[in-house]
Motif scaffolding. Structure first.
Motif: not given
Length: 135
Positions: A16-17, A19-21, A23-24, A58-59, A124
């Motif tokens: 999850v982390t 994928i989020f990074i 995306g950012l 975010v984390d 975002i």
């Protein structure tokens, strides 16, 4: 980096982390391709808030000067996404289609005023073409 009782990241947290990074990291590129250069569709605005390392924010909601000047500044200097938190909302911050990590690392955990164009894609929020406002 992960907040758990046994301090071992689970595979799900890591995925999850990551994928989020990703995306950012990719969001500014997608936005850059979609908008027309030179258009004044989004007027330039000023925003005041705390500069944060987006990964830690975010984390585990890492904010404040203590975190910002130690871990946060290191993460930003090493290329992690940088943002600003204003009125409880986080915004990814980029310069003229490039990161502003070098300019913002020293302000991590501190309050600054930025000027730039506001954009949002896929949930975002971002300040693009950002500049630090000297007061």
């Amino acid at each position: 980096m992960f907040n758990s009782t046994n301090n071992k990241p689970t595979a799900l947290k890591v995925v999850v982390t990551a994928i989020f990074i990703a995306g950012l990291t990719c969001a500014p590129l997608a936005i850059a391709q979609e908008h027309e250069h030179g258009s004044d569709a989004a007027a330039s605005k000023e925003m005041t808030g705390e500069v944060v390392d987006m990964m830690c924010y975010v984390d585990h909601n890492a904010v404040g000067e203590k975190h910002g000047q130690s871990c946060g500044a290191k993460c930003v200097k090493s290329g992690g996404p940088v943002g600003i938190v204003s009125d409880g909302k986080a915004y990814l911050v980029v310069g003229e289609h490039k990161p502003m990590n070098d300019q913002l690392a020293e302000y991590c955990g501190k309050t600054v005023t930025l000027k730039g164009k506001m954009a949002e894609r896929g949930g975002i929020a971002m300040i693009e073409n950002a500049e630090i406002v000297k007061k």
